[in-house]
Design an enzyme around this catalytic site. Structure first.
Site, PDB file in Angstrom:
ATOM      1  NE  ARG A   1      -8.336  -0.097   2.932  1.00 58.49           N
ATOM      2  CZ  ARG A   1      -8.398  -0.306   4.252  1.00 58.49           C
ATOM      3  NH1 ARG A   1      -7.804   0.499   5.092  1.00 58.49           N
ATOM      4  NH2 ARG A   1      -9.047  -1.338   4.742  1.00 58.49           N
TER       5      ARG A   1
ATOM      6  CD  GLN B   1      -2.736   1.291   2.452  1.00 58.40           C
ATOM      7  OE1 GLN B   1      -2.199   1.510   3.531  1.00 58.40           O
ATOM      8  NE2 GLN B   1      -4.037   1.176   2.324  1.00 58.40           N
TER       9      GLN B   1
ATOM     10  CE1 TYR C   1      -2.863   9.167   7.797  1.00 59.66           C
ATOM     11  CE2 TYR C   1      -3.982   7.191   7.002  1.00 59.66           C
ATOM     12  CZ  TYR C   1      -3.390   7.914   8.037  1.00 59.66           C
ATOM     13  OH  TYR C   1      -3.341   7.389   9.308  1.00 59.66           O
TER      14      TYR C   1
HETATM   15  C1  LIG Z   1      -3.053  -1.460  13.895  1.00 59.63           C
HETATM   16  C2  LIG Z   1      -3.792  -1.002  12.678  1.00 59.63           C
HETATM   17  C3  LIG Z   1      -3.080  -0.368  11.653  1.00 59.63           C
HETATM   18  C4  LIG Z   1      -3.743   0.044  10.498  1.00 59.63           C
HETATM   19  N1  LIG Z   1      -3.009   0.590   9.473  1.00 59.63           N
HETATM   20  C5  LIG Z   1      -3.607   0.864   8.291  1.00 59.63           C
HETATM   21  C6  LIG Z   1      -2.826   1.240   7.157  1.00 59.63           C
HETATM   22  O1  LIG Z   1      -1.595   1.335   7.200  1.00 59.63           O
HETATM   23  N2  LIG Z   1      -3.501   1.492   6.009  1.00 59.63           N
HETATM   24  C7  LIG Z   1      -4.862   1.385   5.898  1.00 59.63           C
HETATM   25  O2  LIG Z   1      -5.419   1.625   4.830  1.00 59.63           O
HETATM   26  N3  LIG Z   1      -5.616   0.996   6.962  1.00 59.63           N
HETATM   27  C8  LIG Z   1      -5.016   0.701   8.127  1.00 59.63           C
HETATM   28  N4  LIG Z   1      -5.772   0.214   9.169  1.00 59.63           N
HETATM   29  C9  LIG Z   1      -7.233  -0.068   8.985  1.00 59.63           C
HETATM   30  C10 LIG Z   1      -7.448  -1.558   8.625  1.00 59.63           C
HETATM   31  O3  LIG Z   1      -6.901  -1.869   7.356  1.00 59.63           O
HETATM   32  C11 LIG Z   1      -8.936  -1.922   8.591  1.00 59.63           C
HETATM   33  O4  LIG Z   1      -9.572  -1.208   7.566  1.00 59.63           O
HETATM   34  C12 LIG Z   1      -9.660  -1.638   9.921  1.00 59.63           C
HETATM   35  O5  LIG Z   1      -8.884  -2.121  11.011  1.00 59.63           O
HETATM   36  C13 LIG Z   1     -11.048  -2.291   9.963  1.00 59.63           C
HETATM   37  O6  LIG Z   1     -10.975  -3.665   9.743  1.00 59.63           O
HETATM   38  P1  LIG Z   1     -10.978  -4.759  10.956  1.00 59.63           P
HETATM   39  O7  LIG Z   1     -12.227  -4.525  11.734  1.00 59.63           O
HETATM   40  O8  LIG Z   1     -10.924  -6.085  10.269  1.00 59.63           O
HETATM   41  O9  LIG Z   1      -9.763  -4.478  11.786  1.00 59.63           O
HETATM   42  C14 LIG Z   1      -5.132  -0.170  10.359  1.00 59.63           C
HETATM   43  C15 LIG Z   1      -5.827  -0.791  11.396  1.00 59.63           C
HETATM   44  C16 LIG Z   1      -5.180  -1.214  12.546  1.00 59.63           C
HETATM   45  C17 LIG Z   1      -5.952  -1.913  13.617  1.00 59.63           C
END
Ligand SMILES: Cc1cc2nc3c(=O)[nH]c(=O)nc-3n(C[C@H](O)[C@H](O)[C@H](O)COP(=O)(O)O)c2cc1C
Length: 385
Positions: free
Chosen positions: A224, A100, A172
């Site tokens: 995204r 990404q 972002y």
């Molecule tokens: C620790 C952490 C780091 C994340 N870093 C990013 C990231 O670098 N880029 C991004 O698009 N989303 C990031 N997210 C969002 C996740 O990709 C995801 O969309 C979000 O956690 C919801 O999904 P889940 O309920 O399965 O965790 C992050 C989420 C968490 C928990």
């Protein structure tokens, strides 16, 4: 055989063995200069087995685009050798590797940027505590930044990745250009909703040109988005649907809809009863595959996403708790899937204290969240806008 266990060929010709992906999650494990560490490679290796594709956490395309400490970078050619180690580690477990790429824009600080003022579309601070006011980018800087996305794409190809995902979500820089809150420009890059799309579309084209030149074909290009913002002014679903109409005609392999809960309804319009993901699916009208994400934990959760005709499911926090989710499902050991973690398992799971701190700041506690599904559904507004 589960619905998510079926292979698919994407528009670029890349074939994925199933419909499960690792959602992009920053590990905060990179060195201060964005070079990947051995611990980070181990973290990805642990989570790659059985998945169709792994999307890495955000990697900045320029030094000024660094959003937080410990973030991965793809801003310099010197990073290619270590990035190839990451691609190989993921592919070695049988998953396609997608990196990404992003720019933090105003969602950073002078402290993170070694004293430099953050930049954005306009000089408007985010509506968050302690947000710094960024400097508005010049026309020349905008063009350079778009080219930086092209160069980062070339580096991803040279590093051996199977694809890139453009991070146009989670507030972002790419989203900042689309948002009427952060973009108050009146030139080619702002003003009408059409002009606010120009930056995102130019980034898609720069990435596509790099792919055509350096990869030929069979290289994935994903995008995204976050469908809405709660700021006033801010992105509303109607703007996003219009943008998606444009994106669906771009040379993309998928659209990834970032939400804290895949079934979330509009953040701004209480009268809207349909889940946002289904409105987006209707707008895309089969022109692009869609990834759904957000609070998917059990196989039943993943099947439900497939039942609605969404092409992929991404697992985020659940894969932090349970790196072997897919393997356990494949072996019929669903009852052994972990939905919460004990503090003494953090090392084994590759979860470092900085990441746990970050999770705490965004209101996610891996020890309880899976155990309390009611509480969970309202927890993740941070990923919703
Ligand atoms: C620790 C952490 C780091 C994340 N870093 C990013 C990231 O670098 N880029 C991004 O698009 N989303 C990031 N997210 C969002 C996740 O990709 C995801 O969309 C979000 O956690 C919801 O999904 P889940 O309920 O399965 O965790 C992050 C989420 C968490 C928990």
């Amino acid at each position: 055989m589960s619905q998510f266990d079926q292979s698919i060929t994407l528009p670029s010709g890349v074939q994925l063995k199933n419909r499960l992906m690792l959602s992009p999650m920053t590990t905060q494990l990179s060195f201060f200069n964005g070079v990947i560490t051995e611990d980070e490679i181990t973290y990805y290796k642990q989570r790659s087995k059985g998945l169709g594709a792994v999307i890495t956490g955000a990697a900045n395309v320029q030094d000024i685009g660094k959003g937080w400490p410990g973030e991965l970078s793809i801003a310099h050619d010197e990073m290619i050798p270590r990035l190839s180690e990451l691609a190989k580690a993921i592919q070695g477990e049988g998953a396609k590797a997608i990196i990404q790429i992003f720019h933090g824009g105003r969602m950073t600080s002078r402290a993170t940027l070694s004293g430099e003022q953050p930049v954005s579309a306009s000089a408007v601070a985010a509506k968050r505590p302690d947000a710094e006011t960024p400097r508005a980018m010049s026309e020349e800087e905008i063009v350079e930044t778009i080219q930086a996305f092209g160069k980062a794409t070339r580096r991803a190809i040279e590093s051996g990745f199977d694809g890139i995902e453009l991070h146009g979500a989670n507030t972002y820089l790419i989203q900042q250009f689309f948002s009427p809150h952060s973009n108050r420009r009146t030139d080619h890059w702002g003003g009408s909703v059409e002009k606010r799309m120009n930056f995102g579309l130019a980034v898609v084209q720069a990435a596509h040109r790099a792919i055509a030149k350096y990869a030929g074909d069979h290289f994935m290009l994903g995008y995204r988005i976050s469908p809405e913002e709660i700021e006033e002014p801010g992105i509303r679903l109607a703007d996003t649907l219009q943008f998606i109409d444009e994106l669906a005609d771009q040379p993309l392999d998928y659209l990834h809809v970032s939400m804290g809960n895949v079934w979330r309804k509009s953040l701004n319009d209480d009268s809207e009863k349909r889940p946002t993901i289904l409105r987006i699916k209707k707008q895309v009208h089969n022109r692009l595959p869609i990834i759904g994400v957000g609070s998917v934990e059990t196989t039943a959760d993943a099947e439900k996403v497939m039942d609605e005709g969404i092409d992929f499911v991404a697992l985020g926090r659940e894969s932090l708790r349970e790196p072997q989710w897919v393997e356990k499902v494949a072996r019929g050991h669903e009852d052994a899937i972990r939905y919460q973690v004990d503090s003494d398992a953090l090392d084994e799971l590759g979860l470092n204290p900085a990441l746990m701190d970050f999770l705490g700041q965004i209101g996610t506690d891996l020890r309880f969240i899976g155990a309390d599904r009611e509480k969970r559904s309202g927890d993740s507004v941070v990923f919703d806008r």
